[in-house]
Design an enzyme around this catalytic site. Sequence first.
Site, short mmCIF file in Angstrom:
data_model
loop_
_atom_site.label_atom_id
_atom_site.label_comp_id
_atom_site.label_asym_id
_atom_site.label_seq_id
_atom_site.Cartn_x
_atom_site.Cartn_y
_atom_site.Cartn_z
N HIS A 160 0.83 -1.21 0.00
CA HIS A 160 0.00 0.00 0.00
C HIS A 160 0.87 1.26 0.00
O HIS A 160 0.69 2.15 -0.83
CB HIS A 160 -0.91 -0.02 1.24
CG HIS A 160 -1.79 1.17 1.37
ND1 HIS A 160 -3.07 1.21 0.87
CD2 HIS A 160 -1.58 2.38 1.95
CE1 HIS A 160 -3.61 2.39 1.14
NE2 HIS A 160 -2.72 3.12 1.79
N GLU A 161 1.82 1.31 0.91
CA GLU A 161 2.67 2.52 1.01
C GLU A 161 3.54 2.67 -0.23
O GLU A 161 3.77 3.80 -0.69
CB GLU A 161 3.49 2.50 2.29
CG GLU A 161 2.67 2.53 3.58
CD GLU A 161 1.65 3.65 3.68
OE1 GLU A 161 1.82 4.71 3.02
OE2 GLU A 161 0.66 3.48 4.41
N HIS A 213 -5.74 6.53 -2.73
CA HIS A 213 -6.60 5.48 -2.19
C HIS A 213 -7.63 5.04 -3.22
O HIS A 213 -8.07 5.83 -4.05
CB HIS A 213 -7.27 5.94 -0.90
CG HIS A 213 -6.32 6.03 0.24
ND1 HIS A 213 -6.29 7.07 1.12
CD2 HIS A 213 -5.32 5.20 0.62
CE1 HIS A 213 -5.33 6.88 2.01
NE2 HIS A 213 -4.73 5.75 1.72
N CYS A 214 -8.00 3.77 -3.14
CA CYS A 214 -8.90 3.15 -4.11
C CYS A 214 -10.21 2.77 -3.41
O CYS A 214 -10.19 2.28 -2.28
CB CYS A 214 -8.22 1.89 -4.67
SG CYS A 214 -9.22 0.97 -5.86
N CYS A 269 -5.64 0.33 -10.47
CA CYS A 269 -4.42 0.80 -9.78
C CYS A 269 -3.17 0.23 -10.44
O CYS A 269 -2.15 0.90 -10.54
CB CYS A 269 -4.49 0.46 -8.30
SG CYS A 269 -5.71 1.44 -7.39
#
Length: 186
Positions: A136-137, A146-147, A174
Site C-alpha cells: 500500500h505505502e 486510495h482506491c 491501480c
Amino acid sequence: MRVILIVPIGYIPEWLIKDVAEFVDSYYSRRGVSVKAGDSLSESLFLSAYHPFRRQFLGGAFLPTLSEIGRRAGALATVGITKVDLYEKGMNFVFGVASEKLRSAVVSIHRLRPEFYGRPSNDELLIERTVKEVMHELGHVFGLSHCPNVRCVMHFSNSVDDTDIKLPYYCPNCERKLLRNLEVVL
C-alpha cells in the site's frame, strides 16, 4: 535493475523482513525493480518524533532519513518497518505513511500484531498484514491514491479489519496507473 530497500527500524524479526521482501520482490521484480533488505536503523534516530502524551511517533518524521538512506544507496524507494506506534496529525494512528516526493515510506507493525487486540501471536497473519501495508505505502510512493475497491491493496485501512479484507495486490485500475508511473521513474 532498480532497487527498493526495506529497512528494519529497531528490532524487527529477520524472518519478517525476509518474507515481506520476498513477496514485494515477487511483484516488483516482474516490473524491473528488485527488492532487498537494508541495514537496520536504531529507533534512537527518531526520538525527536516521539509524542510523550500520545506515546506514539509522528510517522512523517521518519521519511527524510529513509529518503536519504535510499538516495545514498541509489535506491528507487525506501520503506522502513518499525514496531513503534505511529500517528499523523488529525489521526489517532496510522499503519504507515509515504511520500512520493521523498520516495520513502514507513510501516508500523505495532497495530498489525494480533496481540495488540488481545489475540494469540500469529506470525503468518503478521506477515500477511505487513505485506499489505508495505505494498500500500509503495503504491503511494509511486503516485497512487486510495482506491474505493475494498479488495485492492490501495484501499484505505481505517482498522486492521480493513487490512484483513483487502488482497495484497493492486486492482486492475491501480495496476495500470502504477505501471504507467513506474515507466516514468525507471
